[in-house]
Design a protein around this motif. Structure first.
Motif, short mmCIF file in Angstrom:
data_model
loop_
_atom_site.label_atom_id
_atom_site.label_comp_id
_atom_site.label_asym_id
_atom_site.label_seq_id
_atom_site.Cartn_x
_atom_site.Cartn_y
_atom_site.Cartn_z
N LEU A 52 0.82 -1.36 0.15
CA LEU A 52 0.18 -0.03 -0.06
C LEU A 52 0.94 1.20 0.01
O LEU A 52 0.62 2.24 -0.65
N LEU A 53 1.96 1.30 0.79
CA LEU A 53 2.89 2.43 0.76
C LEU A 53 3.47 2.67 -0.45
O LEU A 53 3.93 3.59 -0.96
N ASP A 54 3.91 1.39 -1.14
CA ASP A 54 4.36 1.51 -2.44
C ASP A 54 3.52 2.27 -3.33
O ASP A 54 3.93 3.08 -4.41
N LEU A 55 2.29 2.01 -3.29
CA LEU A 55 1.42 2.50 -4.23
C LEU A 55 1.19 3.88 -3.97
O LEU A 55 1.17 4.96 -5.06
N ARG A 93 3.63 6.28 -5.46
CA ARG A 93 3.71 6.57 -6.81
C ARG A 93 2.67 7.56 -7.39
O ARG A 93 2.41 7.96 -8.46
N LEU A 94 1.90 8.21 -6.51
CA LEU A 94 0.90 9.23 -6.62
C LEU A 94 1.59 10.43 -7.01
O LEU A 94 2.48 10.63 -6.23
N THR A 95 1.01 11.37 -7.70
CA THR A 95 1.29 12.60 -7.90
C THR A 95 0.93 13.40 -6.59
O THR A 95 0.00 12.92 -6.00
N PRO A 96 1.36 14.42 -6.44
CA PRO A 96 0.98 15.48 -5.25
C PRO A 96 -0.42 15.55 -5.11
O PRO A 96 -1.26 15.53 -4.18
N PRO A 97 -1.17 15.95 -6.48
CA PRO A 97 -2.64 16.22 -6.29
C PRO A 97 -3.41 14.91 -6.20
O PRO A 97 -4.36 14.64 -5.20
N MET A 156 -6.35 11.46 -2.15
CA MET A 156 -6.42 10.13 -1.21
C MET A 156 -6.29 10.61 0.15
O MET A 156 -7.18 9.84 0.80
N ARG A 157 -5.53 11.62 0.54
CA ARG A 157 -5.49 11.86 1.97
C ARG A 157 -6.83 12.37 2.33
O ARG A 157 -7.53 11.82 3.50
#
Length: 110
Positions: free
Chosen positions: A85-88, A91-95, A100-101
């Motif tokens: 999950l942390l690896d995924l 990979r996310l862009t800042p937006p 997700m947050r």
């Protein structure tokens, strides 16, 4: 080195990292608290060095877990899932990360 040794070493490193992060302690802080060089835990987690049985028992004591709990294979599934999950997330862009947050914060409020 056989496959079993590699899996065991990977498990040990992942489990140590998971338990340390769960307690919100940096590798440096933990190393110093154990009376070691500031890079001690980082080197264990990255596979650059290993620890002795005595060192392992001190790690367990610091983390407030029994050796049996540390090596519990049922908990390993959680560690691997958390790592994936942390690896995924990484990979996310800042937006995407901010989206997700917000989503997760909304979920935990209900």
């Amino acid at each position: 080195m056989n496959e079993y040794s590699i899996l065991t070493e990977d498990f040990f490193r992942d489990r140590l990292r998971f338990l340390r992060n769960e307690r919100k302690v940096s590798a440096r802080e933990m190393s110093l608290a154990l009376g070691q060089n500031e890079t001690y835990i980082n080197k264990i987690e990255t596979g650059k060095c290993s620890t002795t049985i005595s060192g392992f028992l001190k790690i367990c004591e610091y983390l407030n877990v029994s050796p049996g709990y540390f090596f519990n294979p049922e908990i390993n599934n959680t560690v691997l899932a958390d790592k994936d999950l942390l690896d995924l997330f990484h990979r996310l862009t800042p937006p995407q990360s901010e989206h997700m947050r917000s989503f997760l914060q909304d979920l935990t409020r209900s």
